[in-house]
Design a protein around this motif. Sequence first.
Motif, PDB file in Angstrom:
ATOM      1  N   LYS A 242       0.815  -1.213   0.000  1.00 17.11           N
ATOM      2  CA  LYS A 242       0.000   0.000   0.000  1.00 17.11           C
ATOM      3  C   LYS A 242       0.856   1.274   0.000  1.00 17.11           C
ATOM      4  CE  LYS A 242      -4.168  -1.870   0.609  1.00 17.11           C
ATOM      5  NZ  LYS A 242      -3.717  -2.981  -0.263  1.00 17.11           N
ATOM      6  N   ASP A 243       2.097   1.171   0.456  1.00 14.62           N
ATOM      7  CA  ASP A 243       2.923   2.378   0.590  1.00 14.62           C
ATOM      8  C   ASP A 243       3.778   2.613  -0.653  1.00 14.62           C
ATOM      9  OD1 ASP A 243       4.526   0.226   0.841  1.00 14.62           O
ATOM     10  OD2 ASP A 243       5.542   0.872   2.666  1.00 14.62           O
ATOM     11  N   SER A 245       3.690   4.494  -3.259  1.00 14.07           N
ATOM     12  CA  SER A 245       4.022   5.813  -3.794  1.00 14.07           C
ATOM     13  C   SER A 245       5.249   6.418  -3.117  1.00 14.07           C
ATOM     14  CB  SER A 245       2.828   6.749  -3.663  1.00 14.07           C
ATOM     15  OG  SER A 245       2.536   6.957  -2.311  1.00 14.07           O
ATOM     16  N   GLY A 246       5.642   5.874  -1.951  1.00 18.85           N
ATOM     17  CA  GLY A 246       6.818   6.418  -1.271  1.00 18.85           C
ATOM     18  C   GLY A 246       8.108   5.707  -1.626  1.00 18.85           C
ATOM     19  N   LEU A 247       8.032   4.703  -2.510  1.00 21.07           N
ATOM     20  CA  LEU A 247       9.225   3.898  -2.780  1.00 21.07           C
ATOM     21  C   LEU A 247       9.770   4.153  -4.179  1.00 21.07           C
ATOM     22  CD1 LEU A 247       8.189   0.379  -1.421  1.00 21.07           C
ATOM     23  CD2 LEU A 247       9.332   2.217  -0.217  1.00 21.07           C
ATOM     24  N   ARG A 255      12.927  -4.726  -1.209  1.00 19.66           N
ATOM     25  CA  ARG A 255      11.956  -5.511  -0.445  1.00 19.66           C
ATOM     26  C   ARG A 255      11.858  -6.926  -0.986  1.00 19.66           C
ATOM     27  NH1 ARG A 255       6.785  -2.092   1.376  1.00 19.66           N
ATOM     28  NH2 ARG A 255       7.924  -0.301   2.199  1.00 19.66           N
ATOM     29  N   ASP A 390      -3.206   7.157 -10.906  1.00 20.62           N
ATOM     30  CA  ASP A 390      -3.237   7.542  -9.498  1.00 20.62           C
ATOM     31  C   ASP A 390      -4.666   7.493  -8.953  1.00 20.62           C
ATOM     32  OD1 ASP A 390      -1.186   8.728  -7.562  1.00 20.62           O
ATOM     33  OD2 ASP A 390      -2.965   9.959  -7.252  1.00 20.62           O
ATOM     34  N   SER A 394      -6.517   4.690  -6.130  1.00 23.90           N
ATOM     35  CA  SER A 394      -7.327   5.077  -4.978  1.00 23.90           C
ATOM     36  C   SER A 394      -8.736   4.512  -5.037  1.00 23.90           C
ATOM     37  CB  SER A 394      -7.432   6.603  -4.884  1.00 23.90           C
ATOM     38  OG  SER A 394      -6.192   7.154  -4.543  1.00 23.90           O
TER      39      SER A 394
ATOM     40  N   GLN B 138       9.680   8.261   5.522  1.00 27.81           N
ATOM     41  CA  GLN B 138       9.545   7.121   4.636  1.00 27.81           C
ATOM     42  C   GLN B 138       8.960   5.917   5.359  1.00 27.81           C
ATOM     43  OE1 GLN B 138      13.154   5.822   2.914  1.00 27.81           O
ATOM     44  NE2 GLN B 138      12.794   7.036   1.083  1.00 27.81           N
ATOM     45  N   PRO B 139       8.192   5.091   4.626  1.00 26.14           N
ATOM     46  CA  PRO B 139       7.549   3.948   5.277  1.00 26.14           C
ATOM     47  C   PRO B 139       8.544   3.104   6.083  1.00 26.14           C
ATOM     48  CG  PRO B 139       6.856   4.105   2.994  1.00 26.14           C
ATOM     49  CD  PRO B 139       7.852   5.197   3.210  1.00 26.14           C
ATOM     50  N   GLN B 140       9.714   2.815   5.471  1.00 21.17           N
ATOM     51  CA  GLN B 140      10.644   1.885   6.110  1.00 21.17           C
ATOM     52  C   GLN B 140      11.692   2.583   6.975  1.00 21.17           C
ATOM     53  OE1 GLN B 140      10.885  -1.711   5.529  1.00 21.17           O
ATOM     54  NE2 GLN B 140       8.778  -1.253   4.992  1.00 21.17           N
ATOM     55  N   PRO B 151       4.948   0.265   9.556  1.00 27.42           N
ATOM     56  CA  PRO B 151       4.950   1.098   8.353  1.00 27.42           C
ATOM     57  C   PRO B 151       3.664   0.980   7.551  1.00 27.42           C
ATOM     58  CG  PRO B 151       6.536  -0.687   8.171  1.00 27.42           C
ATOM     59  CD  PRO B 151       6.042  -0.701   9.575  1.00 27.42           C
ATOM     60  N   GLU B 155       1.236   5.739   7.461  1.00 19.70           N
ATOM     61  CA  GLU B 155       1.587   6.157   6.110  1.00 19.70           C
ATOM     62  C   GLU B 155       1.640   7.676   6.061  1.00 19.70           C
ATOM     63  OE1 GLU B 155      -1.028   2.904   3.794  1.00 19.70           O
ATOM     64  OE2 GLU B 155      -2.125   4.311   5.031  1.00 19.70           O
ATOM     65  N   LEU B 157       3.293   9.856   4.230  1.00 16.74           N
ATOM     66  CA  LEU B 157       3.228  10.528   2.935  1.00 16.74           C
ATOM     67  C   LEU B 157       2.528   9.688   1.883  1.00 16.74           C
ATOM     68  CD1 LEU B 157       6.890  11.845   2.812  1.00 16.74           C
ATOM     69  CD2 LEU B 157       4.852  13.216   3.171  1.00 16.74           C
ATOM     70  N   THR B 158       2.218   8.437   2.215  1.00 13.06           N
ATOM     71  CA  THR B 158       1.728   7.530   1.177  1.00 13.06           C
ATOM     72  C   THR B 158       0.267   7.159   1.348  1.00 13.06           C
ATOM     73  OG1 THR B 158       2.532   5.700   2.497  1.00 13.06           O
ATOM     74  CG2 THR B 158       3.963   6.482   0.755  1.00 13.06           C
ATOM     75  N   ARG B 160      -3.666   6.990   1.183  1.00 10.72           N
ATOM     76  CA  ARG B 160      -4.595   7.383   0.129  1.00 10.72           C
ATOM     77  C   ARG B 160      -5.941   7.778   0.712  1.00 10.72           C
ATOM     78  NH1 ARG B 160      -3.372   7.073  -4.834  1.00 10.72           N
ATOM     79  NH2 ARG B 160      -1.293   6.346  -5.311  1.00 10.72           N
ATOM     80  N   ALA B 320      -2.264  12.388  -4.480  1.00 10.01           N
ATOM     81  CA  ALA B 320      -2.680  12.613  -3.097  1.00 10.01           C
ATOM     82  C   ALA B 320      -1.980  13.807  -2.463  1.00 10.01           C
ATOM     83  CB  ALA B 320      -2.421  11.359  -2.272  1.00 10.01           C
TER      84      ALA B 320
END
Lengths: 416, 371
Positions: A242-243, A245-247, A255, A390, A394, B138-140, B151, B155, B157-158, B160, B320
Amino acid sequence: MKNRTKTALVAVTAAALLASAAQAAGKLEIFSWWAGDEGPALAALIKQYEAQYPGVKVDNATVTGGAGTNAKAVLKTRMLGGDPPDSFQAHAGQELTGTWVVADRMDDLTSLYKSEGWMSKFPKAVIDLVSYKGGIYSVPVDVHRSNVMWYQPATLKKYGVTAPTSWASFLTTCATLKAKGMATPLVMGENWTQQMIWESVAVGVLGPKGWNDLWSGKLKFTDPRVVGTFTTYGKVLDCANKDASGLSWQQATDRLLAGQAAFNIMGDWAAGYLTTTKKLKPGTDFAWSASPNTNGTFIMLADSFGLPKGVKDKAEVMNWLKLLGSKSGQDTFNPLKGSIAARTDSDLSKYSVYSQSAAKDWKSKVIVGSMVHGAAANEAFTSGFGSINDAFVSNRDAKAAAQAAQDLATKSRIGM
Amino acid sequence: MKRLSTDRLWSMLVLAPSVLLLAVFVYGFIFRTGYTSLTDWGNDPAQAFSLKPIIRYIGLQNYTDLFTSSLNVRFRQDLVSTLFFTVFFIAGCLGLGLSMALLLDRNPKAEGLWRTIFLFPMSLSFIVTGTIWRWMLQPQGGLNQLFHLDPAKNEWLTSRASIWGFDWNKIPLLTAVVVALALLVVAYRAFQSAQRTRMLVALGCAALLLIWALAVGPNVKMLPAPEMHGFNIAFIGIIIAAVWQMSGYTMALYLAGLRGIPEEIREAARVDGANEWSTYRLVIFPLLAPITLSAMIILGHISLKIFDLVFAMTGPDNGATDVPALLMYITSFRQNALAVGAAIGTVLLLLVAIIIIPYLFSQFRSQEGHS
């Protein structure tokens, strides 16, 4: 003392004159976004050029920023300002033709292709990609494959599953992995990496012909088959983190390596990251297959260079393009960049294990262009599709996404 | 008399270059952008970068599209996001800045050191702040690691998720109701100060607006389907970083204001029997009001045109956490829709103008009062 100063002055002036004379022999400005990891490959090419054409001063005008995010904006202001670089990098396909060729800013290179005998050296699909209304407009220097699924054999063995070959079996495998405690069987990163997954799904579901029909306007996005690609994509997203967009894509790959995920769909630049940066052994530490349903297809993207209209150093640019398209030029550049040659006659002994397998596929599979990386659709569409993706991530509304994509295609004049 | 005119001549001569540069590079370009936004430049990709592009005048079509076309959902979400961001950013900076200033005003030990520490983030550019906070959120990494947070659940910054959602179709209705309420307040004030005509006009307008809102408003449809917009949770991370960066600045403003209040006034308040809290509430805070206003204006226009912080923290592709300035950049330089980009820019300029122009007017008026 005074005399000495005078001689020194004379010497400096003479040197300056000589230098400017050397400059007068020619200069060439190469505009690209190849900094960082890709820098050495470009430097090797420039070195080869300078060895072949001594006296030409090469100006390596690199604008940093992944995938050309900043370089493209700089290029546009320069072109609008009437100051085009001698030769600039652009993704082969619509990114070049849909922006610069339709605007009548590029010179036709068909005669160069004929005189160098390239018509038979590059695959026809690639020549079609860089052609527009009968002219050929750029020289592809490298090729990447975007539909590759990466995994660790050890992880799959631990969970007792195999790499799926269709999206249906992918979803079953995903359910199995989830049942065995892996929360996110598929790992993905920021927006464009998610779009690459949609692209893989769409080519898998529609087949190469359906995919090409989409971009020639013969198949509408509102067609139930295309809506189906979004439905499947939504189910695939349910298997993913789910995260995302931050990677970055590298973090997503990390990962996979940590065993938190089983699969990752990423272009084959990942092979370079895994072997060079992570020092892993291809085939044993990590393995790959075509993304589900696309085993017979090679979704390609390529970097290419062309000749903008109205540049001063035309002869030097033509020599540069000759080098880019030559066998030795491509085999100098690509092993360092981690891509394969666009030509089909390259010397495979210079390439890594992964690249050798990719080069084999390049010759045998059906080639289609990537949308995400500017081959299949113009920039107006590609950029707008990022927003549609995007929104879909959602709200998961397949019908709305398909309708929006069709509206966008009409507005961007896809297939007209 | 003669000396005065040479002085004047000199001053005009000295000012001329900057007036000229401003006229061309600020006002000329504003005009040019405004005109571009009324054309179709770039709506046809083939014409965007053509050597001799065919550019047609299409009036307000680009603006209509931005506010009502189904392809511009992102722009409308950006407007809503900017509004929420501005409110929280200003509130955060003012609150934190004032608290820090009040603490420092009590003359703690090593006050200079604290002042430097609090003011330090302002010396960084938004790009640097953004990069630092991206690592931390950051998540991690960063905060989640430090506090052993999950994480998947934190969230920053991530996320939704979105809260306080409302339908874009209701915008005309909501606007009418809000304006009517404001007019009612005006009418009430006029009633109190016994300005009869003013009260009647305000009441009449309010009544008309309310009738419109009740009878016509619900039937106005800007879009064929309902479209929900709200406050995106992912913005919290960006608000934290922005407040971290700018609250030192409001602290400095408030501290200067607090130090500017003469001790006699406080003593007088104490003599009148005010305790600590009521001294602040009734004497000091009212004296700080002009500072609050200046800080709000400055922070407000920073937040409306924010670009670099968001770009550094979440990149240009996250709906977002998108803001209009970022969308303008993408639309112009990636999507090649130069006219639409200019239209977004013009909307941004108008938003900033709404904040700045009343402020400038009040400044001019007070200056004229002095001279």
